[in-house]
Write a protein that holds these residues in place. Structure first.
Motif, short mmCIF file in Angstrom:
data_model
loop_
_atom_site.label_atom_id
_atom_site.label_comp_id
_atom_site.label_asym_id
_atom_site.label_seq_id
_atom_site.Cartn_x
_atom_site.Cartn_y
_atom_site.Cartn_z
N LEU A 134 26.20 4.38 10.07
CA LEU A 134 26.62 3.92 11.39
C LEU A 134 25.55 2.58 12.13
CD1 LEU A 134 26.10 7.86 10.79
CD2 LEU A 134 25.93 7.75 13.23
N LEU A 135 26.74 2.04 12.91
CA LEU A 135 26.71 1.19 13.45
C LEU A 135 26.84 1.09 14.64
CD1 LEU A 135 29.52 -1.39 10.45
CD2 LEU A 135 26.52 -0.82 10.85
N LEU A 136 26.25 0.94 15.48
CA LEU A 136 25.75 0.41 16.89
C LEU A 136 25.79 -0.97 17.08
CD1 LEU A 136 21.83 2.51 17.29
CD2 LEU A 136 24.67 3.44 17.64
N LYS A 180 18.37 -4.38 9.11
CA LYS A 180 19.40 -4.38 9.81
C LYS A 180 18.97 -2.87 11.01
CE LYS A 180 22.93 -5.92 6.86
NZ LYS A 180 23.77 -6.10 6.50
N LEU A 181 18.45 -3.28 11.92
CA LEU A 181 17.92 -1.98 12.75
C LEU A 181 19.42 -1.59 13.42
CD1 LEU A 181 14.85 -4.41 14.70
CD2 LEU A 181 15.30 -2.11 12.92
N HIS A 182 20.82 -2.49 13.98
CA HIS A 182 21.39 -1.37 14.51
C HIS A 182 21.84 -0.73 13.34
CE1 HIS A 182 23.32 -5.04 12.28
NE2 HIS A 182 24.87 -4.23 12.45
N CYS A 183 22.04 -0.09 12.43
CA CYS A 183 22.40 0.38 10.88
C CYS A 183 21.99 1.62 10.90
CB CYS A 183 22.85 -1.08 9.85
SG CYS A 183 23.71 -1.87 10.32
N TRP A 184 22.37 2.46 10.70
CA TRP A 184 21.97 3.57 9.89
C TRP A 184 22.24 4.58 9.01
CZ3 TRP A 184 17.31 5.97 13.23
CH2 TRP A 184 17.32 5.27 14.31
N TRP A 185 22.05 5.56 8.63
CA TRP A 185 22.33 5.85 7.27
C TRP A 185 22.13 7.68 7.49
CZ3 TRP A 185 25.78 5.15 3.31
CH2 TRP A 185 25.44 5.48 2.38
N VAL A 186 23.07 8.28 6.90
CA VAL A 186 23.04 9.53 7.20
C VAL A 186 23.90 10.25 5.90
CG1 VAL A 186 25.33 10.17 8.41
CG2 VAL A 186 23.20 12.21 8.39
#
Length: 90
Positions: A48-50, A33-39
């Protein structure tokens, strides 16, 4: 590649620059899911969701009762303001 000035609204950043900014802040992209990021930080972790018109942050298990805390920020905010509110934690 240099990022735009920190006082530039995020909507004036091309997507590759937003992705670069997230990577520089220790975020990892979800390859499915390329719009989702994790930190993850020592005291908290977040997804984080774009989205189309905003960046949504879900701090996992961050509530007093262990629930998630979710916040959304419009792309009209500057990168420095977003960085300050997102990466300072819940």
């Amino acid at each position: 590649m240099d990022l735009p000035s920190p006082d530039t609204p995020l909507y004036n950043h091309p997507l590759p620059k937003i992705e670069q900014w997230l990577q520089e802040n220790g975020c990892q992209q979800n390859l499915e899911k390329l719009h989702c990021w994790w930190v993850e930080r020592p005291a908290w972790k977040a997804e984080l969701l774009l989205d189309i018109d905003q960046l949504t942050v879900r701090y996992v298990d961050a509530g007093v009762d262990g629930t998630d805390i979710q916040r959304s920020f419009k792309y009209s905010l500057t990168r420095q303001d977003l960085e300050a509110v997102i990466f300072s934690g819940p």
